[in-house]
Design an enzyme around this catalytic site. Structure first.
Site, PDB file in Angstrom:
ATOM      1  N   THR A   1      41.150   6.441  28.537  1.00 19.79           N
ATOM      2  CA  THR A   1      41.957   6.148  27.350  1.00 19.79           C
ATOM      3  C   THR A   1      42.046   7.389  26.482  1.00 19.79           C
ATOM      4  O   THR A   1      41.035   8.042  26.216  1.00 19.79           O
ATOM      5  CB  THR A   1      41.317   4.992  26.556  1.00 19.79           C
ATOM      6  OG1 THR A   1      41.208   3.882  27.446  1.00 19.79           O
ATOM      7  CG2 THR A   1      42.158   4.610  25.348  1.00 19.79           C
TER       8      THR A   1
ATOM      9  N   SER B   1      36.668  23.485  28.042  1.00 27.52           N
ATOM     10  CA  SER B   1      35.956  23.553  29.326  1.00 27.52           C
ATOM     11  C   SER B   1      36.662  22.712  30.385  1.00 27.52           C
ATOM     12  O   SER B   1      36.865  23.159  31.521  1.00 27.52           O
ATOM     13  CB  SER B   1      34.510  23.067  29.162  1.00 27.52           C
ATOM     14  OG  SER B   1      33.828  23.859  28.219  1.00 27.52           O
TER      15      SER B   1
ATOM     16  N   CYS C   1      26.554  29.205  24.276  1.00 29.01           N
ATOM     17  CA  CYS C   1      26.033  28.760  25.564  1.00 29.01           C
ATOM     18  C   CYS C   1      24.916  29.672  26.059  1.00 29.01           C
ATOM     19  O   CYS C   1      24.028  29.242  26.763  1.00 29.01           O
ATOM     20  CB  CYS C   1      27.148  28.707  26.595  1.00 29.01           C
ATOM     21  SG  CYS C   1      28.704  28.222  25.871  1.00 29.01           S
TER      22      CYS C   1
HETATM   23  C1  PLP Z   1      34.698  27.454  23.123  1.00 27.03           C
HETATM   24  C2  PLP Z   1      35.303  28.050  24.336  1.00 27.03           C
HETATM   25  C3  PLP Z   1      35.510  27.283  25.493  1.00 27.03           C
HETATM   26  C4  PLP Z   1      35.013  25.865  25.622  1.00 27.03           C
HETATM   27  O1  PLP Z   1      35.762  24.974  24.841  1.00 27.03           O
HETATM   28  P1  PLP Z   1      35.135  23.510  24.558  1.00 27.03           P
HETATM   29  O2  PLP Z   1      36.233  22.781  23.894  1.00 27.03           O
HETATM   30  O3  PLP Z   1      33.967  23.742  23.660  1.00 27.03           O
HETATM   31  O4  PLP Z   1      34.780  22.937  25.874  1.00 27.03           O
HETATM   32  C5  PLP Z   1      36.123  27.875  26.571  1.00 27.03           C
HETATM   33  N1  PLP Z   1      36.532  29.147  26.520  1.00 27.03           N
HETATM   34  C6  PLP Z   1      36.373  29.919  25.428  1.00 27.03           C
HETATM   35  C7  PLP Z   1      36.881  31.320  25.427  1.00 27.03           C
HETATM   36  C8  PLP Z   1      35.742  29.402  24.304  1.00 27.03           C
HETATM   37  O5  PLP Z   1      35.571  30.155  23.239  1.00 27.03           O
END
Ligand code: PLP
Length: 401
Positions: A241, A75, A328
């Site tokens: 960090t 994200s 989500c």
């Molecule tokens: C899981 C996912 C994310 C988010 O990744 P995180 O590390 O959980 O923030 C973004 N894009 C796609 C396509 C995902 O499957």
């Protein structure tokens, strides 16, 4: 008492950490716990390890270590890539961004915000197969287009996008191309130079690495902006960090996963196809997304007359962990934007099931899943007044029998 079977079929939501990844992390929690910015040796040892991890990740993606930034996950990488390219474009009066209707919310919600900040966003159709047409991308690029962001593989329906061709279109027109490769990394091959990718996001916990750790690849020459202000870490582009243990685990997990892509694909493809064939035998059901251009472990179906949530709970009772779409959106009552984007009507978009297989899956698991889904779908339909209307012809079916 008989053993209760447990089949984890939600690897698109997250994966179990591999032993290799865990072992790669341990020394950096215990012996080499120094802050990489410190000058004494346990700090410098951590710094050295961090730079080795950067080199490993760069080699696996086909870029320079100078183009790798460690983030807190997919994200954050998506946010930083999109905002950076948007601002870079805006300075040259380019305020148009192209993406697709079925991106992850990390992309779509960032674009929503940018729209409020004066950018114009074009979200491309993905068609019933769930694939973005490179020609549509080419036709949508304008003089003022700052960025094209299209995911490599969709997290709900697993469809793989023609990334190299989309990248080639962008390169020819001089537009920055970002791809959210979170579902692709470690599962299908990536080579950012060969595939004409300018920016790419990935996340460790989708390929058996730790949660809360990801990578942004950004081609040299694209100025990045900070999402997290702070110290001078990550060449001043990401304060805070560094999460050294997680980064070490991620680099080890990525190396392992990339090394196993061929083996895992050969194992998973027949299992995935067996599962698709088995679920296709359930009446009034359909596979979501293209059958061929999809991730080796992804199966996603809609069943008429079914509420996705009930299906998941009853499958959980049978020891199967699955999902109705992305983690989500589950928990909200809105149907998946991905299923709506491929043209599924609301009624069936609510009855979806995503099964994302892990490398440990066996043929026995697949047969057990097919039998369980069949039982649960039959049970739920028999209880449903909505289903009775369908069978009595009071409402039209959407799918063929
Ligand atoms: C899981 C996912 C994310 C988010 O990744 P995180 O590390 O959980 O923030 C973004 N894009 C796609 C396509 C995902 O499957």
């Amino acid at each position: 008492m008989a053993d209760i079977r447990h089949i984890y079929a939600d690897n698109a939501a997250t994966t179990r950490m591999s032993k290799t990844a865990i072992e790669a992390m341990l020394p950096y929690m215990d012996k080499i716990y120094g802050n990489p910015s410190s000058l004494y040796s346990i700090g410098q040892d951590a710094k050295e390890a961090l730079e080795e991890a950067r080199q490993d990740v760069a080699a696996l993606l086909g870029c320079s270590p100078k183009e790798i930034y460690f983030t807190s996950g997919g994200s954050e990488a998506d946010n930083q890539a999109i905002r950076s390219a948007a601002l870079f474009g805006a300075k040259k009066n380019k305020k148009h961004i192209i993406s697709s209707k079925f991106e992850h919310h990390a992309v779509l919600h960032t674009l929503d915000k940018l729209a409020k900040e004066g950018f114009e966003i074009t979200l491309l159709d993905v068609g019933p197969r769930g694939i973005v047409d490179p020609k549509l991308v080419a036709d949508s690029i304008r003089e003022d287009t700052a960025l094209v962001t299209i995911m490599y593989a969709n997290n709900e329906i697993g469809t793989i996008q023609p990334i190299r061709q989309i990248g080639a279109v962008c390169k020819e027109k001089g537009v920055i191309f970002h791809t959210d490769a979170v579902q692709a990394a470690g599962h299908i091959s990536i080579d950012v130079k060969d595939q004409n990718i300018d920016m790419l996001s990935l996340s460790a916990h989708k390929f058996h690495g730790p949660k809360g750790c990801g990578v942004l690849y950004s081609r040299l020459g694209i100025p990045l902006i900070n999402i997290i202000e702070g110290g001078a870490q990550e060449r001043g582009k990401r304060g805070g960090t560094e999460n050294v243990p997680a980064i070490m685990g991620m680099a080890a997990a990525l190396k392992e996963a990339c090394g196993n892509i061929q083996k895992n694909t050969e194992h998973l493809l027949p299992l995935r196809n067996r599962l698709i064939d088995g679920l296709n035998r359930i009446s009034y059901s359909e596979l979501n997304g293209d059958a061929d251009s999809r991730l080796p472990g992804n199966v996603n179906f809609c069943f008429e007359g079914i509420e996705g949530e009930s299906l998941l709970l009853l499958l959980d009772d049978k020891g199967i962990s699955a999902s109705s779409g992305s983690a989500c959106t589950s928990g909200s009552l809105d149907p998946s934007h991905v299923l709506l984007a491929i043209g599924r009507p609301h009624e069936v978009a609510h009855g979806s099931l995503r099964l994302s297989l892990g490398e440990e899956a066996t043929e026995e698991d697949i047969d057990y899943i097919i039998e369980s889904v069949n039982d649960v779908v039959t049970y739920l339909r028999n209880m449903s007044p909505f289903w009775r209307d369908l069978t009595e012809g009071k409402r039209p079916h959407i799918f063929e029998e």
